[in-house]
Design a protein around this motif. Structure first.
Motif, mmCIF file in Angstrom:
data_model
loop_
_atom_site.group_PDB
_atom_site.id
_atom_site.type_symbol
_atom_site.label_atom_id
_atom_site.label_comp_id
_atom_site.label_asym_id
_atom_site.label_seq_id
_atom_site.Cartn_x
_atom_site.Cartn_y
_atom_site.Cartn_z
ATOM 1 N N GLY A 114 0.645 -1.315 0.138
ATOM 2 C CA GLY A 114 -0.405 -0.152 0.199
ATOM 3 C C GLY A 114 0.835 1.244 0.029
ATOM 4 N N GLU A 115 1.873 1.049 -0.079
ATOM 5 C CA GLU A 115 2.732 2.276 -0.180
ATOM 6 C C GLU A 115 3.122 3.073 -1.135
ATOM 7 O OE1 GLU A 115 6.757 0.685 0.625
ATOM 8 O OE2 GLU A 115 6.218 0.173 2.242
ATOM 9 N N ILE A 116 2.514 2.797 -2.455
ATOM 10 C CA ILE A 116 2.277 2.978 -4.308
ATOM 11 C C ILE A 116 0.785 2.826 -4.099
ATOM 12 C CG2 ILE A 116 4.960 3.697 -4.527
ATOM 13 C CD1 ILE A 116 4.043 1.125 -6.292
ATOM 14 N N GLY A 117 0.119 3.626 -5.449
ATOM 15 C CA GLY A 117 -1.096 3.246 -6.371
ATOM 16 C C GLY A 117 -0.695 2.356 -7.203
ATOM 17 N N VAL B 187 -11.308 13.414 -9.821
ATOM 18 C CA VAL B 187 -10.703 13.470 -11.269
ATOM 19 C C VAL B 187 -9.517 14.421 -11.666
ATOM 20 C CG1 VAL B 187 -11.634 14.927 -13.426
ATOM 21 C CG2 VAL B 187 -13.363 13.702 -12.309
ATOM 22 N N ALA B 188 -8.643 14.359 -12.572
ATOM 23 C CA ALA B 188 -7.092 14.492 -12.794
ATOM 24 C C ALA B 188 -7.784 15.055 -14.224
ATOM 25 C CB ALA B 188 -5.790 14.044 -11.573
ATOM 26 N N LEU B 189 -6.667 15.970 -14.277
ATOM 27 C CA LEU B 189 -6.775 15.647 -15.975
ATOM 28 C C LEU B 189 -5.077 14.959 -16.385
ATOM 29 C CD1 LEU B 189 -8.619 19.441 -16.980
ATOM 30 C CD2 LEU B 189 -9.614 16.533 -17.760
ATOM 31 N N CYS B 190 -5.115 14.728 -17.690
ATOM 32 C CA CYS B 190 -3.099 14.874 -18.528
ATOM 33 C C CYS B 190 -3.926 14.773 -19.944
ATOM 34 C CB CYS B 190 -3.484 13.410 -18.238
ATOM 35 S SG CYS B 190 -4.043 12.154 -18.549
ATOM 36 N N THR B 191 -2.304 14.531 -20.768
ATOM 37 C CA THR B 191 -2.179 14.771 -21.884
ATOM 38 C C THR B 191 -1.602 13.856 -22.753
ATOM 39 O OG1 THR B 191 -0.106 15.807 -21.603
ATOM 40 C CG2 THR B 191 -1.671 17.459 -21.310
ATOM 41 N N ASP B 192 -1.030 12.900 -21.269
ATOM 42 C CA ASP B 192 -0.475 11.635 -22.272
ATOM 43 C C ASP B 192 0.577 11.683 -22.904
ATOM 44 O OD1 ASP B 192 -0.358 8.991 -22.374
ATOM 45 O OD2 ASP B 192 -1.775 8.711 -23.647
ATOM 46 N N HIS B 193 1.297 13.166 -22.736
ATOM 47 C CA HIS B 193 2.275 13.515 -23.647
ATOM 48 C C HIS B 193 3.838 12.461 -24.085
ATOM 49 C CE1 HIS B 193 5.566 16.888 -24.916
ATOM 50 N NE2 HIS B 193 6.623 15.884 -24.654
ATOM 51 N N PRO B 194 3.524 12.405 -24.835
ATOM 52 C CA PRO B 194 3.382 13.301 -26.229
ATOM 53 C C PRO B 194 2.144 13.146 -26.968
ATOM 54 C CG PRO B 194 5.171 11.226 -27.165
ATOM 55 C CD PRO B 194 4.210 10.926 -25.226
ATOM 56 N N VAL B 195 1.266 12.412 -26.614
ATOM 57 C CA VAL B 195 0.037 12.191 -27.108
ATOM 58 C C VAL B 195 -0.727 13.438 -27.490
ATOM 59 C CG1 VAL B 195 -2.540 11.215 -27.485
ATOM 60 C CG2 VAL B 195 -0.802 9.821 -26.280
ATOM 61 N N ILE B 196 -0.368 14.603 -26.493
ATOM 62 C CA ILE B 196 -0.725 16.683 -26.867
ATOM 63 C C ILE B 196 0.394 16.999 -26.157
ATOM 64 C CG2 ILE B 196 -2.549 18.427 -25.935
ATOM 65 C CD1 ILE B 196 -3.368 15.732 -27.667
ATOM 66 N N PRO B 197 0.726 17.112 -26.786
ATOM 67 C CA PRO B 197 2.394 18.235 -26.071
ATOM 68 C C PRO B 197 2.041 18.267 -24.902
ATOM 69 C CG PRO B 197 1.783 18.857 -28.506
ATOM 70 C CD PRO B 197 0.479 18.126 -27.871
ATOM 71 N N ILE B 198 2.565 18.918 -23.763
ATOM 72 C CA ILE B 198 2.203 18.983 -22.350
ATOM 73 C C ILE B 198 1.465 20.620 -22.132
ATOM 74 C CG2 ILE B 198 4.829 19.790 -22.073
ATOM 75 C CD1 ILE B 198 2.838 17.603 -19.833
ATOM 76 N N LEU C 9 -4.091 20.119 -7.492
ATOM 77 C CA LEU C 9 -3.684 19.735 -5.722
ATOM 78 C C LEU C 9 -4.696 17.986 -5.770
ATOM 79 C CD1 LEU C 9 -3.655 19.471 -2.520
ATOM 80 C CD2 LEU C 9 -6.040 19.862 -2.470
ATOM 81 N N THR C 10 -5.628 17.854 -6.328
ATOM 82 C CA THR C 10 -5.768 16.061 -7.125
ATOM 83 C C THR C 10 -4.496 15.242 -7.955
ATOM 84 O OG1 THR C 10 -8.218 16.717 -7.064
ATOM 85 C CG2 THR C 10 -7.355 14.785 -8.205
ATOM 86 N N PRO C 11 -4.290 15.742 -9.041
ATOM 87 C CA PRO C 11 -3.031 15.341 -9.286
ATOM 88 C C PRO C 11 -2.110 15.118 -8.311
ATOM 89 C CG PRO C 11 -2.819 17.284 -10.780
ATOM 90 C CD PRO C 11 -4.011 16.895 -9.348
ATOM 91 N N ALA C 12 -1.725 15.296 -7.258
ATOM 92 C CA ALA C 12 -0.536 15.382 -6.572
ATOM 93 C C ALA C 12 -0.706 14.168 -5.471
ATOM 94 C CB ALA C 12 -0.424 16.944 -5.728
ATOM 95 N N ARG C 13 -2.199 14.289 -4.723
ATOM 96 C CA ARG C 13 -3.003 13.392 -4.046
ATOM 97 C C ARG C 13 -2.796 12.539 -4.285
ATOM 98 N NH1 ARG C 13 -8.323 17.157 -1.456
ATOM 99 N NH2 ARG C 13 -7.320 18.111 0.026
ATOM 100 N N GLY D 139 0.729 10.746 -4.651
ATOM 101 C CA GLY D 139 1.442 11.190 -2.985
ATOM 102 C C GLY D 139 1.860 11.971 -3.136
ATOM 103 N N LEU D 140 2.550 13.218 -3.308
ATOM 104 C CA LEU D 140 2.687 14.299 -4.049
ATOM 105 C C LEU D 140 2.277 15.525 -3.025
ATOM 106 C CD1 LEU D 140 3.381 14.204 -7.496
ATOM 107 C CD2 LEU D 140 5.339 12.990 -5.605
ATOM 108 N N GLU D 141 1.045 15.148 -2.098
ATOM 109 C CA GLU D 141 0.086 16.736 -2.018
ATOM 110 C C GLU D 141 0.770 17.438 -0.587
ATOM 111 O OE1 GLU D 141 -0.726 12.934 0.554
ATOM 112 O OE2 GLU D 141 -0.650 13.650 -1.520
#
Length: 387
Positions: A218-221, A300-311, A337-341, A344-346
């Motif tokens: 349980g130390e990482i997801g 919910v977090a959002l992502c680019t999936d870079h390089p699919v969409i440039p960062i 904040l959501t991607p940080a949580r 585990g970076l919050e």
């Protein structure tokens, strides 16, 4: 340095219409309304009138530095297509920190990215979280292993069908994941028993099993690449079976099963939103998904999936999500904040709070607008982009 006369948007606390933010040793030392600021004699003061300070943006699903900009096979280091189960692979060993896309990220206010293997393998390997400014990859790491990458659906099937080896079905994909997790679980049990019983031999060292121990503890997801609703449910089934903390990556059909995802309590990293329906499992792709999920209470977090969409287009994805029904507050949290949580970076990034890293993006206009770029970007308290 003290930033003064700025609007502050801390994300996890109320906005301040006219405030200050003090930076010491690369951290946020204090912040609040201007009337609470004491004497500034001898301090370096930066007047930020007309600017709004946001936390640096975070993209928690990319392949930054692993598919290098402008290169073909020579710079493609994200998929080890020789074994469908490779938990021992570490993204940190593949990231080229000098890829120019890191500079493009900084210019857009993206100060942290989570990068890692692609989705060719059922178990792809270890994702790492890094700042977008570093002298070498080791100095930019926030968390060397931020999560373990899994993949379901079309990608593993397609890659290994061409090689005439498993998996060529969704059944086999799940079975390969399950088999490796069972091996690691047994490996952990045997190690723990050997530590307690001197007559019981430790298991032979196994690099794949070792890599999965932090996940089982349980130390990482577990980040599951999954587009279709049935693949999402397979990810959740596997997570329950082994007591994992799942995050659904992409979740393209999440809007079709929003209530079920809320009940499961699994976060979803939506995106990329600015792409086409390039394969069958994307046929229900819609930029409305983040708003639908957030409205029912899914994280919910959002992502680019870079390089699919440039960062650099991460803030634009937030703007698109708002246009399609997501609240501005939820969209901002989805790239801070959501991607940080989730990763585990919050404790260090994701909001403006005392003690957190001074990673800041200062805008004179709407950060979600196609016409806007940050006036200033700070990473660890230093200006890294000054327009």
């Amino acid at each position: 340095m003290i930033l003064v006369n700025a609007a502050l948007v801390p994300v996890e606390s109320p906005a301040v219409e006219r405030g200050y933010l003090k930076i010491e040793g690369g951290k946020i030392a204090a912040l609040g309304p201007m009337e609470e600021l004491g004497p500034t004699a001898g301090e370096e003061v930066m007047d930020c009138s007309g600017l709004t300070v946001y936390p640096g943006f975070i993209d928690c699903h990319t392949h930054m530095g692993m598919w290098e900009d402008g290169l073909g096979f020579e710079g493609a280091d994200g998929n080890e297509e020789t074994d469908p189960a490779t938990p021992q692979l570490r993204a940190i060993d593949a990231v080229n920190h000098r890829d120019r896309c890191f500079a493009e990220a900084r210019a857009a206010g993206v100060t942290t990215v989570v990068t890692g293997p692609g989705s060719a393998n059922c178990i792809g390997g270890q994702l790492c979280a890094v700042k977008t400014r570093m002298s070498r990859i080791d100095t930019g790491v926030l968390r060397q292993t931020a999560a373990m990458k899994f993949a379901l659906g079309e990608n593993p099937k397609t890659v290994y069908n061409d090689k005439e080896m498993a998996p060529i079905t969704r059944m086999a994909t799940a079975a390969i994941i399950r088999e490796q997790l069972y091996k690691a679980q047994r490996y952990l049990e045997d190690r723990e028993r050997a530590a307690e019983d001197e007559d019981f031999d430790e298991p032979d060292w196994d690099m794949k099993c070792e890599a999965l121990l932090p996940l089982l503890k349980g130390e990482i997801g577990a980040h599951f690449h999954a587009h279709r609703a049935d693949d999402i449910f397979t990810a959740l089934r596997l997570a329950r079976e082994f007591g994992l903390r799942p995050t659904i990556v992409h979740g393209t059909e999440g809007h079709l099963i929003a209530e079920a995802l809320r009940e499961e309590g699994a976060p979803v990293i939506c995106g990329p939103l600015l792409c086409d329906r390039s394969k069958p499992e994307l046929r229900n792709l819609t930029p409305k998904t983040p708003g639908v999920l957030a409205a029912v209470g899914v994280e919910v977090a959002l992502c680019t999936d870079h390089p699919v969409i440039p960062i650099q287009y991460l803030p634009l994805e937030a703007g698109l999500a708002v246009r399609e029904g997501m609240s501005r507050e939820d969209a901002l949290r989805a790239i801070t904040l959501t991607p940080a949580r989730i990763c585990g970076l919050e404790g260090r990034v994701g909001s403006l709070a005392v003690g957190k890293d001074a990673d800041l993006a200062l805008f004179s206009g709407d950060p979600f607008s196609v016409y806007e770029t940050p006036r200033h970007v700070f990473i660890d308290g230093e200006i890294v982009n000054n327009l």
